[in-house]
Design a protein around this motif. Structure first.
Motif, short mmCIF file in Angstrom:
data_model
loop_
_atom_site.label_atom_id
_atom_site.label_comp_id
_atom_site.label_asym_id
_atom_site.label_seq_id
_atom_site.Cartn_x
_atom_site.Cartn_y
_atom_site.Cartn_z
N TYR A 68 -65.47 -18.36 -19.72
CA TYR A 68 -64.50 -19.44 -19.73
C TYR A 68 -63.46 -19.30 -18.63
N PHE A 102 -65.81 -13.95 -23.19
CA PHE A 102 -64.75 -14.95 -23.04
C PHE A 102 -64.22 -14.96 -21.60
N VAL A 142 -62.30 -21.99 -28.38
CA VAL A 142 -62.71 -20.61 -28.05
C VAL A 142 -61.57 -19.63 -28.26
N GLU A 150 -69.90 -24.78 -32.21
CA GLU A 150 -69.85 -24.88 -30.75
C GLU A 150 -71.23 -25.22 -30.18
N THR A 203 -74.06 -16.17 -25.26
CA THR A 203 -73.38 -16.31 -26.55
C THR A 203 -74.37 -16.12 -27.70
#
Lengths: 110, 251
Positions: B249, B245, B113, B163, B192
């Motif tokens: 994450y 992001f 990522v 991914e 996403t």
């Protein structure tokens, strides 16, 4: 074409290219800092960690919107009409994280 | 009388006869569109923040030391010994997204990522360089940087596809996944996916503008404002990724 020429030129700095690359390195550095902080604070569960990440995100957004999207050099009226609504949105996001935490608490008492 | 009206015109931005924001109609409308699109994305991130925190935090995070999750052996032992991925605890994203193309059997948490973030920021830089070249009416430079932006966007989409494929290959579906709460994978695919769709439309727009640049449409027009407008959209997509992001994450 005609109506473009009516507009007074908003100022673009002469050293735009070097500013762009400087912004790139800043963004990259902040992303690395983000990840390092994440792995450093693995065992930390306080909400402050989240505010820190959101703050870092806002700082990155400042550079992207300000330099890449040229917002720094636009009229203040345009700047405020875009930025002010987004301030409330960031507030809303933070608020709902807290709200989710309380929902989590309620699940315990079920 | 005449001098009076003249001074009014000078004094008030909203007196008519000129653009109060000092930008063209198209650019202003692009900004308004981006604002509304930002609302849409924030509603998804708001949903993510709420749902993520309405679940328990990852089980063993309280006992791990800093940087523990970077170690391959530590993570393998922890996940195998204890039943790490359970229904009512949110999984730690670095234990799920730890794969890298062409490298098998290694634990590389969040490396991929980070690479995707790097690619997108870099394509944003080439886009703004294209805009800068447009100000100087340098056609060959604009086309060069536009092409680099398109390649960057395509690379990002490729990464996204990889991914997704890996994640789906591990058994993640929209309505369930082996890592924990159902909403973990559901939110991943929706957020996403929605962002990836924006990147895809951005690449399509960039290709159209690139073709126009090559055809000399903007050279004839005398300015490269279309590049700026599409550039605004492209930077917005980059900006959204920064937050996707951060939320997905890190938070």
């Amino acid at each position: 074409m005609e109506h473009i020429e009516h507009l007074e030129h908003t100022e673009t700095p002469k050293d735009m290219k070097s500013q762009i690359w400087k912004t790139f390195w800043i963004l990259l550095a902040f992303t690395v800092v983000d990840i390092v902080i994440y792995f450093m604070l693995l065992s930390n569960h306080s909400m402050w960690k989240n505010w820190l990440f959101i703050l870092l995100g806002v700082v990155k957004a400042y550079f992207i919107v300000g330099v890449f999207m040229h917002m720094k050099f636009e009229r203040k009226t345009l700047m405020y009409s875009i930025i002010i609504p987004m301030i409330f949105v960031v507030f809303f996001v933070s608020l709902m994280i807290i709200e989710g935490d309380y929902t989590n608490l309620l699940r315990w008492f079920k | 009388m005449a001098t009076n009206t003249l001074s009014t015109e000078k004094k008030f931005n909203w007196g008519g006869g000129k653009s109060p924001f000092s930008v063209s109609y198209g650019k202003l409308m692009m900004w308004i569109f981006l604002l509304s699109d930002a609302f849409t994305f924030s509603s998804l991130l708001i949903a993510y923040g709420f749902i993520r925190y309405s679940f328990q935090s990852p089980i063993h995070n309280l006992v791990v030391k800093p940087f523990d999750h970077l170690s391959h052996d530590f993570v393998q032992e922890m996940v195998e010994k204890t039943k790490y991925f359970v229904q009512d605890h949110w999984p730690s994203p670095e234990l799920v997204f730890n794969h890298f193309p062409f490298i098998h059997g290694m634990h590389l948490p969040l490396f991929f990522v980070s690479l995707m973030t790097f690619i997108l920021i870099l394509s944003s830089v080439t886009m703004v360089l294209a805009v800068e070249a447009g100000h100087r009416n340098a056609k060959s430079e604009v086309s060069k940087y536009m092409l680099m932006t398109i390649i960057g966007g395509a690379m990002f989409l490729g990464c996204q596809a990889w991914e997704w494929t890996t994640f789906i290959g591990e058994g993640a579906r929209l309505f369930g996944n082996p890592y924990g709460p159902r909403s973990f994978a559901a939110l991943f695919f929706i957020v996403t996916g929605f962002h990836g769709f924006h990147v895809f439309s951005g690449v399509v727009l960039n290709v159209i503008i690139y073709i126009n640049v090559l055809k000399g449409t903007y050279e004839k027009r005398g300015h490269y404002e279309m590049v700026e407008k599409v550039g605004l959209y492209w930077h917005f997509v980059d900006l959204v990724w920064v937050f996707v992001f951060t939320f997905f994450y890190l938070i």
